[in-house]
Motif scaffolding. Structure first.
Motif, PDB file in Angstrom:
ATOM      1  N   MET A 171       0.843  -1.168   0.000  1.00 40.50           N
ATOM      2  CA  MET A 171       0.000   0.000   0.000  1.00 40.50           C
ATOM      3  C   MET A 171       0.893   1.238   0.000  1.00 40.50           C
ATOM      4  O   MET A 171       1.942   1.255   0.609  1.00 40.50           O
ATOM      5  N   ASN A 172       0.469   2.255  -0.674  1.00 41.87           N
ATOM      6  CA  ASN A 172       1.249   3.481  -0.763  1.00 41.87           C
ATOM      7  C   ASN A 172       1.376   4.162   0.593  1.00 41.87           C
ATOM      8  O   ASN A 172       0.517   4.071   1.432  1.00 41.87           O
ATOM      9  N   GLU A 173       2.480   4.867   0.765  1.00 38.09           N
ATOM     10  CA  GLU A 173       2.747   5.566   2.025  1.00 38.09           C
ATOM     11  C   GLU A 173       2.403   7.046   1.897  1.00 38.09           C
ATOM     12  O   GLU A 173       2.518   7.635   0.833  1.00 38.09           O
ATOM     13  N   PHE A 174       2.047   7.630   3.011  1.00 43.68           N
ATOM     14  CA  PHE A 174       1.764   9.056   3.106  1.00 43.68           C
ATOM     15  C   PHE A 174       3.043   9.830   2.831  1.00 43.68           C
ATOM     16  O   PHE A 174       4.073   9.554   3.422  1.00 43.68           O
ATOM     17  N   LYS A 175       2.986  10.789   1.908  1.00 37.89           N
ATOM     18  CA  LYS A 175       4.180  11.533   1.530  1.00 37.89           C
ATOM     19  C   LYS A 175       4.205  12.938   2.122  1.00 37.89           C
ATOM     20  O   LYS A 175       5.146  13.682   1.931  1.00 37.89           O
ATOM     21  N   GLY A 176       3.158  13.293   2.850  1.00 38.13           N
ATOM     22  CA  GLY A 176       3.101  14.612   3.477  1.00 38.13           C
ATOM     23  C   GLY A 176       3.940  14.656   4.741  1.00 38.13           C
ATOM     24  O   GLY A 176       4.616  13.698   5.096  1.00 38.13           O
ATOM     25  N   THR A 177       3.893  15.788   5.401  1.00 40.76           N
ATOM     26  CA  THR A 177       4.642  15.980   6.644  1.00 40.76           C
ATOM     27  C   THR A 177       4.069  15.075   7.726  1.00 40.76           C
ATOM     28  O   THR A 177       2.882  15.109   7.999  1.00 40.76           O
ATOM     29  N   LYS A 178       4.926  14.273   8.321  1.00 43.95           N
ATOM     30  CA  LYS A 178       4.510  13.368   9.385  1.00 43.95           C
ATOM     31  C   LYS A 178       4.893  13.973  10.733  1.00 43.95           C
ATOM     32  O   LYS A 178       5.815  14.768  10.830  1.00 43.95           O
ATOM     33  N   GLY A 179       4.181  13.585  11.737  1.00 48.22           N
ATOM     34  CA  GLY A 179       4.476  14.082  13.074  1.00 48.22           C
ATOM     35  C   GLY A 179       3.403  15.054  13.532  1.00 48.22           C
ATOM     36  O   GLY A 179       2.411  15.290  12.848  1.00 48.22           O
ATOM     37  N   ARG A 180       3.615  15.601  14.705  1.00 46.12           N
ATOM     38  CA  ARG A 180       2.631  16.501  15.311  1.00 46.12           C
ATOM     39  C   ARG A 180       2.621  17.840  14.587  1.00 46.12           C
ATOM     40  O   ARG A 180       3.647  18.483  14.422  1.00 46.12           O
ATOM     41  N   LEU A 181       1.423  18.226  14.155  1.00 43.84           N
ATOM     42  CA  LEU A 181       1.215  19.527  13.525  1.00 43.84           C
ATOM     43  C   LEU A 181       0.340  20.367  14.447  1.00 43.84           C
ATOM     44  O   LEU A 181      -0.548  19.843  15.112  1.00 43.84           O
ATOM     45  N   ALA A 182       0.596  21.664  14.479  1.00 45.16           N
ATOM     46  CA  ALA A 182      -0.165  22.551  15.352  1.00 45.16           C
ATOM     47  C   ALA A 182      -0.707  23.736  14.566  1.00 45.16           C
ATOM     48  O   ALA A 182      -0.008  24.291  13.711  1.00 45.16           O
ATOM     49  N   VAL A 183      -1.942  24.110  14.858  1.00 40.17           N
ATOM     50  CA  VAL A 183      -2.546  25.296  14.252  1.00 40.17           C
ATOM     51  C   VAL A 183      -2.196  26.493  15.131  1.00 40.17           C
ATOM     52  O   VAL A 183      -2.385  26.456  16.345  1.00 40.17           O
ATOM     53  N   LYS A 184      -1.676  27.534  14.496  1.00 40.70           N
ATOM     54  CA  LYS A 184      -1.290  28.754  15.202  1.00 40.70           C
ATOM     55  C   LYS A 184      -2.024  29.946  14.596  1.00 40.70           C
ATOM     56  O   LYS A 184      -2.449  29.910  13.445  1.00 40.70           O
ATOM     57  N   GLU A 185      -2.141  31.007  15.366  1.00 37.99           N
ATOM     58  CA  GLU A 185      -2.783  32.231  14.908  1.00 37.99           C
ATOM     59  C   GLU A 185      -1.732  33.249  14.490  1.00 37.99           C
ATOM     60  O   GLU A 185      -0.763  33.474  15.205  1.00 37.99           O
ATOM     61  N   ALA A 186      -1.955  33.873  13.326  1.00 41.86           N
ATOM     62  CA  ALA A 186      -1.106  34.985  12.894  1.00 41.86           C
ATOM     63  C   ALA A 186      -1.796  36.270  13.344  1.00 41.86           C
ATOM     64  O   ALA A 186      -2.925  36.539  12.948  1.00 41.86           O
ATOM     65  N   ILE A 187      -1.109  37.019  14.195  1.00 39.30           N
ATOM     66  CA  ILE A 187      -1.676  38.228  14.787  1.00 39.30           C
ATOM     67  C   ILE A 187      -1.038  39.453  14.133  1.00 39.30           C
ATOM     68  O   ILE A 187       0.179  39.535  13.987  1.00 39.30           O
ATOM     69  N   GLY A 188      -1.902  40.409  13.747  1.00 43.02           N
ATOM     70  CA  GLY A 188      -1.440  41.630  13.096  1.00 43.02           C
ATOM     71  C   GLY A 188      -0.948  42.668  14.086  1.00 43.02           C
ATOM     72  O   GLY A 188      -1.032  42.489  15.310  1.00 43.02           O
ATOM     73  N   PRO A 189      -0.463  43.822  13.564  1.00 39.70           N
ATOM     74  CA  PRO A 189       0.115  44.871  14.413  1.00 39.70           C
ATOM     75  C   PRO A 189      -0.899  45.524  15.358  1.00 39.70           C
ATOM     76  O   PRO A 189      -0.520  46.102  16.367  1.00 39.70           O
ATOM     77  N   ARG A 190      -2.185  45.413  15.048  1.00 38.28           N
ATOM     78  CA  ARG A 190      -3.224  45.972  15.918  1.00 38.28           C
ATOM     79  C   ARG A 190      -3.841  44.879  16.791  1.00 38.28           C
ATOM     80  O   ARG A 190      -4.971  44.998  17.240  1.00 38.28           O
ATOM     81  N   ASN A 191      -3.089  43.799  16.958  1.00 39.95           N
ATOM     82  CA  ASN A 191      -3.525  42.654  17.755  1.00 39.95           C
ATOM     83  C   ASN A 191      -4.752  41.949  17.170  1.00 39.95           C
ATOM     84  O   ASN A 191      -5.511  41.321  17.892  1.00 39.95           O
ATOM     85  N   GLU A 192      -4.976  42.081  15.851  1.00 40.65           N
ATOM     86  CA  GLU A 192      -6.103  41.412  15.198  1.00 40.65           C
ATOM     87  C   GLU A 192      -5.650  40.077  14.605  1.00 40.65           C
ATOM     88  O   GLU A 192      -4.512  39.934  14.175  1.00 40.65           O
ATOM     89  N   LEU A 193      -6.556  39.141  14.602  1.00 42.47           N
ATOM     90  CA  LEU A 193      -6.287  37.824  14.017  1.00 42.47           C
ATOM     91  C   LEU A 193      -6.343  37.951  12.496  1.00 42.47           C
ATOM     92  O   LEU A 193      -7.361  38.350  11.929  1.00 42.47           O
ATOM     93  N   LEU A 194      -5.248  37.644  11.818  1.00 44.82           N
ATOM     94  CA  LEU A 194      -5.167  37.782  10.365  1.00 44.82           C
ATOM     95  C   LEU A 194      -5.516  36.482   9.645  1.00 44.82           C
ATOM     96  O   LEU A 194      -6.290  36.467   8.702  1.00 44.82           O
ATOM     97  N   TYR A 195      -4.896  35.380  10.078  1.00 44.54           N
ATOM     98  CA  TYR A 195      -5.080  34.079   9.450  1.00 44.54           C
ATOM     99  C   TYR A 195      -4.527  33.008  10.370  1.00 44.54           C
ATOM    100  O   TYR A 195      -3.982  33.314  11.427  1.00 44.54           O
ATOM    101  N   TYR A 196      -4.668  31.767   9.962  1.00 47.20           N
ATOM    102  CA  TYR A 196      -4.123  30.632  10.707  1.00 47.20           C
ATOM    103  C   TYR A 196      -3.009  30.003   9.885  1.00 47.20           C
ATOM    104  O   TYR A 196      -3.041  30.024   8.656  1.00 47.20           O
TER     105      TYR A 196
END
Length: 108
Positions: free
Chosen positions: A1-26
């Protein structure tokens, strides 16, 4: 069976915060490195909100685990088929093409 070729291991979602302390993206991090960004985009055919961007980032982080779980389910279905243990649940699940989905998820 084919193997997963993506990034393996623990991945975490983080918040990108702008200069006015606003959430821009993840963004998704692996070992301290950003590997993917998920941002709102109101200009596409199906507009993406900040909430959708977060949901997309979260599902991205679970892709490897979901693929491994799908492989386990696929193996269990094969074992049931070999035992000729046909029951209602198996009849329902046999219509799901797990092998094709695994193939699509692992081929580049």
């Amino acid at each position: 069976m084919n193997e997963f070729k993506g990034t393996k291991g623990r991945l975490a979602v983080k918040e990108a915060i702008g200069p006015r302390n606003e959430l821009l993206y993840y963004y998704v991090q692996h070992k301290g490195n950003s590997i993917a960004d998920f941002s709102p985009n109101p200009y596409t055919e199906i507009p993406t909100s900040l909430e959708s961007a977060k949901a997309n980032a979260l599902i991205f982080t679970k892709a490897h685990e979901m693929l491994e779980m799908l492989k386990t389910i696929d193996q269990a279905l094969d074992e049931l088929w070999q035992k000729d243990d046909k029951n209602v649940l198996f009849d329902y699940l046999s219509g799901i093409d797990t092998k094709q989905l695994i193939k699509e998820a692992t081929e580049i």
